[in-house]
Motif scaffolding. Sequence first.
Motif, short mmCIF file in Angstrom:
data_model
loop_
_atom_site.label_atom_id
_atom_site.label_comp_id
_atom_site.label_asym_id
_atom_site.label_seq_id
_atom_site.Cartn_x
_atom_site.Cartn_y
_atom_site.Cartn_z
N UNK B 8 15.80 3.06 8.13
CA UNK B 8 14.92 4.23 8.11
C UNK B 8 14.16 4.33 6.78
N UNK B 9 14.89 4.16 5.67
CA UNK B 9 14.27 4.30 4.34
C UNK B 9 13.18 3.24 4.12
N UNK B 95 7.83 -4.07 5.17
CA UNK B 95 6.54 -4.40 4.56
C UNK B 95 6.56 -4.15 3.05
N UNK B 96 7.51 -3.34 2.57
CA UNK B 96 7.58 -3.06 1.13
C UNK B 96 7.92 -4.32 0.35
N UNK B 97 7.34 -4.50 -0.85
CA UNK B 97 7.77 -5.62 -1.71
C UNK B 97 9.17 -5.35 -2.27
N UNK B 103 13.69 0.11 -5.27
CA UNK B 103 13.50 1.45 -5.81
C UNK B 103 13.78 2.53 -4.79
N UNK B 104 13.31 2.32 -3.57
CA UNK B 104 13.53 3.30 -2.51
C UNK B 104 15.01 3.45 -2.21
N UNK B 105 15.70 2.33 -2.08
CA UNK B 105 17.13 2.39 -1.76
C UNK B 105 17.92 2.97 -2.94
#
Lengths: 142, 122
Positions: B8-9, B95-97, B103-105
Amino acid sequence: MSEQGLVLEFPLQGANFESAGEASSKIKRVLQQIGVRADIIRRVAIGSYEAEMNVIIHAYRGVIKAAIYPDRTEIAVEDEGPGIADIQLAMREGYSTAPDYIREMGFGAGMGLPNMTRCSDEFDIQSTVGVGTNIRMIFQHS
Amino acid sequence: MKLSDVKAILQAEVICGAEHLDQEAITVCGADLMSDVLAFSKEKTLLLTGLTNVQVIRTAEMGDLVGIVFVRGKRPGPEVIDMARDNGIPLMVTEYPLFESCGLLYSQGSFKGPRLAMTSDV
């Protein structure tokens, strides 16, 4: 009387990256079937895989043998290849002679031999330049 | 954190192993050097990587990793997916690098284990 153990043996072919890791995968599965502790299996698998990758990356051909006893697993990897001129240098974290295309595959970072010593309870390496390298690792089951 | 939360994140797509998404990742390792992963990761680690070859799956298998997320929308070939399926290793693609994924996690996830960040290809 000789000690009873289960011996597995797999040939390895240098530069055969497609099947690199198959032998270690099979060794891991047998250890799981036997019921060796998961954390010990993980260490054997990592040590064995690093040694297997080294043969694929650096040598022409080799053999990986696993001898599984009730109290320990021994992994022996023997290769025909260029050998290692300075083992002390090769044991240093970050030192590698692997070319760039190996690094692009995620290996050749100079962590293989240090990883093997870290995972195993006993580690021994013998090498002759122009002949090949022999590695032996022992993993105690408890 | 559960792999379903990671999905989800990172707005990730599951390539295989959807049945394993209730498994818990105790920590995350972002790396393209598989030897570093083998040296420093713990079991039940989630691997974030930009590499898509069979060695990534082998590394996850040997190191008892809980799953793999491929970053920057990179997709492995069918033989790599088959190997992961055979070994029960869930694969996702985001799709995130790598930098943003980590960083998100890191900022949104809750992990029980140590947080590891290694070589990145940001």
